[in-house]
Design an enzyme around this catalytic site. Structure first.
Site, short mmCIF file in Angstrom:
data_model
loop_
_atom_site.label_atom_id
_atom_site.label_comp_id
_atom_site.label_asym_id
_atom_site.label_seq_id
_atom_site.Cartn_x
_atom_site.Cartn_y
_atom_site.Cartn_z
N THR A 45 1.05 -1.62 -0.36
CA THR A 45 0.22 -0.03 0.09
C THR A 45 0.77 1.03 -0.32
O THR A 45 2.28 1.31 -0.36
CB THR A 45 -0.53 -0.29 1.21
OG1 THR A 45 -1.95 1.21 1.53
CG2 THR A 45 -0.34 -0.32 2.46
N ASN A 46 0.15 2.17 0.30
CA ASN A 46 1.53 3.38 0.54
C ASN A 46 0.39 4.68 1.40
O ASN A 46 -0.52 4.55 2.21
CB ASN A 46 1.13 4.26 -1.19
CG ASN A 46 -0.18 4.65 -1.29
OD1 ASN A 46 -0.90 5.34 -0.79
ND2 ASN A 46 -0.72 4.26 -2.54
N ARG A 47 0.96 6.14 1.38
CA ARG A 47 1.14 6.60 2.82
C ARG A 47 -0.36 7.14 2.74
O ARG A 47 -0.40 8.25 3.86
CB ARG A 47 2.94 6.96 3.09
CG ARG A 47 3.35 6.50 3.58
CD ARG A 47 4.39 7.86 4.32
NE ARG A 47 4.45 8.17 5.26
CZ ARG A 47 5.21 9.49 5.08
NH1 ARG A 47 5.91 9.73 4.79
NH2 ARG A 47 4.57 10.86 6.30
N ALA A 68 -4.71 8.02 -3.95
CA ALA A 68 -3.43 7.59 -4.24
C ALA A 68 -3.65 5.90 -4.89
O ALA A 68 -2.94 5.20 -4.17
CB ALA A 68 -2.30 7.64 -3.26
#
Ligand code: CTP
Length: 396
Positions: free
Chosen positions: A203-205, A270
């Site tokens: 995943t991402n932030r 995102a």
């Protein structure tokens, strides 16, 4: 700041209005409070006066500023809030009875009107009360429905005072000009999660905060809003339909399914650019010293969208960059066939990912660039909507 006439009628939930009054006062709203005689049996006028830092009126037939009080205060206010609205006060108002300062002021008032009925479930569900509330709606009162749950007298059902946050949100929605009325806005937010095995993912932030603030702001401004959200830790904004998704593929499907519905699409999510080529159906065991996971590109949702977009639609992307902000954003604006792109520098710790603040540059198709200084995402969201409005109305 708004001029608010806050009416309190005599129910056990009267004390809950203190929280609402306190929050409104802290934001700097100007308040005047009217209580029925019965309401003063539950909470002293002094308490409301101190919490609201404002005058509290109970007695009719007195003069202030040289006029009778109910006409003065009802002309002064731009919005009248009645919470709690009891069955008795609702019944009087529905019949035009004006026998105390609250009902007199309500009858004389012709600005924005909002009321929150709270009472025992049997009183609320009595057809006479429901009919009275319907009459108030027809007469321009925006009714915030009571919540269901445990009631003060030990019963269970509909009749609870709503959360202070919801009532304040509804007051804000009434006070906010509805310049997005009849507009359908589709927003994506948050990260996506790409599964590796049943317990792990890539995943991402992204926190989702910017997309959620956009959804909230659009709804406040009168839009119909659908929010397609990746996994985040934020409560759904009031009034917004939230479609929860997990992976980039899920998000693509949800966006393409809802795209035709929208006048405006804002892709604030995102979306993961890569996903594991294979998802293991069972947990990968740590049997080897190294583990290589082959990643493959996900579909670019915006690019897919631009293939099927209607000419009347306005499509907005976001560009999360660590280098060469403007040049990279310009490239995405063109390549993804967007009307606008919001560029933000995600390398900065004081804005962007997980922060309540942002600082962005808005790049429009016609070459205009608008820089928004660092500010709360809540306010940046409104600035973005202002720009979408000024740009899209050329095309709509
Ligand atoms: N986006 C998308 N589908 C993807 C990836 C991104 O629709 N698979 C959208 C994002 O929601 C955003 C815009 O494209 O509105 C730009 O996303 P960003 O992550 O900044 O850029 P990418 O196109 O992914 O390119 P790069 O990661 O190389 O900067």
């Amino acid at each position: 700041m708004a001029k608010i006439l806050f009416g309190v009628s005599g129910g056990i939930a009267a004390y809950k209005s203190l929280e609402v009054v306190s929050a409104l006062r802290k934001r700097g709203e100007e308040l005047k409070i009217v209580m029925t005689e019965e309401a003063t049996k539950f909470v002293a006028p002094l308490t409301f006066s101190v919490v609201g830092k404002c005058p509290v009126y109970v007695e009719p037939f007195q003069s202030i500023e040289g006029s009778v009080i109910h006409t003065t205060i009802s002309q002064w206010a731009e919005i009248m809030v009645i919470a709690p609205l009891t069955a008795n006060t609702a019944a009087k108002m529905a019949c035009g009875i004006a026998d105390n300062l609250l009902t007199m002021s309500a009858l004389a008032f012709n600005g924005l009107k909002i009321a929150s009925p709270s009472m025992n479930v049997r009183m609320y569900e009595n057809p006479i009360t429901l009919e009275n509330i319907e009459k108030l709606k027809k007469n321009g009162w925006h009714i915030v429905e009571p919540e269901s749950g445990h009631l003060a007298d030990g019963e269970y059902g509909k009749g609870r005072y709503p959360k202070a946050e919801l009532l304040i949100f509804e007051i804000d929605r009434m006070l906010t000009p509805h310049d997005y009325e009849k507009k359908k806005v589709l927003i994506t937010a948050g990260p996506t999660r790409e599964a590796i095995d049943p317990v792990r993912y890539v995943t991402n932030r992204s926190s989702g905060k910017m997309g959620y603030e956009l959804a909230r702001a659009a709804y406040l401004r009168g839009a119909d809003v659908k929010l397609i959200s990746g996994p985040v830790n934020i409560d759904a904004p009031y009034g917004v339909e939230v479609l929860n998704v997990e992976s980039a593929e899920d998000m693509k499907r949800a966006v393409l399914k809802n795209a035709k519905w929208a006048d405006i699409v804002i892709m604030a999510a995102a979306v993961a650019d890569y996903r594991p080529a294979h998802i293991s159906t069972s947990k990968i065991k740590k049997t080897s010293d190294e583990l290589n996971i082959k990643l493959v590109k996900t579909d670019d949702i915006l690019k897919e969208l631009s293939k099927i977009r209607l000419s009347s639609q306005f499509i907005v992307g976001f560009a999360a960059e660590t280098d060469d902000l403007l040049r990279n954003a310009q490239k995405k604006l063109k390549e993804k066939n967007l009307d606008m792109i919001i560029a933000n520098d995600v390398s900065r710790k004081d804005i962007g990912f997980d922060s309540n603040y942002n600082e962005v540059k808005i790049l429009c198709k016609d070459g205009e660039i608008i820089s928004l200084q660092r500010n709360e995402k809540r306010l940046i969201a409104h600035n973005i909507l202002d720009t979408i409005k000024s740009q899209s109305f050329k095309e709509f």
